[in-house]
Write a protein that holds these residues in place. Sequence first.
Motif, PDB file in Angstrom:
ATOM      1  N   THR A 175       0.826  -1.032  -0.054  1.00 21.61           N
ATOM      2  CA  THR A 175       0.043   0.126  -0.017  1.00 21.61           C
ATOM      3  C   THR A 175       0.746   1.364  -0.086  1.00 21.61           C
ATOM      4  OG1 THR A 175      -1.728   1.145   1.165  1.00 21.61           O
ATOM      5  CG2 THR A 175      -0.275   0.148   2.369  1.00 21.61           C
TER       6      THR A 175
ATOM      7  N   ASP B  73      -0.987   3.160   7.388  1.00 24.99           N
ATOM      8  CA  ASP B  73      -1.530   3.763   8.547  1.00 24.99           C
ATOM      9  C   ASP B  73      -0.647   3.348   9.631  1.00 24.99           C
ATOM     10  OD1 ASP B  73      -3.019   5.101  10.465  1.00 24.99           O
ATOM     11  OD2 ASP B  73      -5.152   4.229   9.922  1.00 24.99           O
TER      12      ASP B  73
ATOM     13  N   ASP C  79      -5.194   1.113   2.572  1.00 29.54           N
ATOM     14  CA  ASP C  79      -5.887   1.512   1.412  1.00 29.54           C
ATOM     15  C   ASP C  79      -4.963   1.637   0.011  1.00 29.54           C
ATOM     16  OD1 ASP C  79      -8.284   2.411   2.902  1.00 29.54           O
ATOM     17  OD2 ASP C  79      -6.906   3.864   4.166  1.00 29.54           O
TER      18      ASP C  79
ATOM     19  N   LEU D  24      -0.278   4.012   1.251  1.00 23.62           N
ATOM     20  CA  LEU D  24      -0.681   4.753   2.336  1.00 23.62           C
ATOM     21  C   LEU D  24      -0.579   4.190   3.601  1.00 23.62           C
ATOM     22  CD1 LEU D  24      -3.524   6.829   0.634  1.00 23.62           C
ATOM     23  CD2 LEU D  24      -1.208   7.793   1.337  1.00 23.62           C
TER      24      LEU D  24
END
Length: 151
Positions: A63, A67, A75, A65
Amino acid sequence: MKLASRVFLALVFIAGLTACSSFRFPGVYKIGIQQGHIITQEMVDQLKLGMSKRQVRFVLGNTLLPDTFNDDRWDYPYSVRRGSQGEITQYLYTVYFENDKLVKTEGDYLPGKAPMSGEQSKRYLEDMKRDVPVPTEDTIEPELPKPEELE
């Protein structure tokens, strides 16, 4: 002489202003700009509930992004801009994990290729037969040198 230098200075100033404006030359092609991960129908079809994070990463990729506060949600954003002034189309695909196992997926992805109709597929296969040599029974296999002959 003074008048010519003022006119020249004014022309340079006006040319500088038009260079900073939105003046565009007609007929100049502007490419589409893609950013992010492209998630396709084929990739989504490979996902199964209960897969590990490692397996999901193999199918979808890393990914962009991550987190830092919630490692159980990944995401995958993707956006396309058509030309320099075109509208931006955005997609977001999200996968959720519990105890390092895939529990839920949601979001937008690009659809797969549309299946061909019967007539289109027949035409495609006929074209393939024409362009690709098909082996027959009378085809002579090439003679390969024996390993001892190569030394």
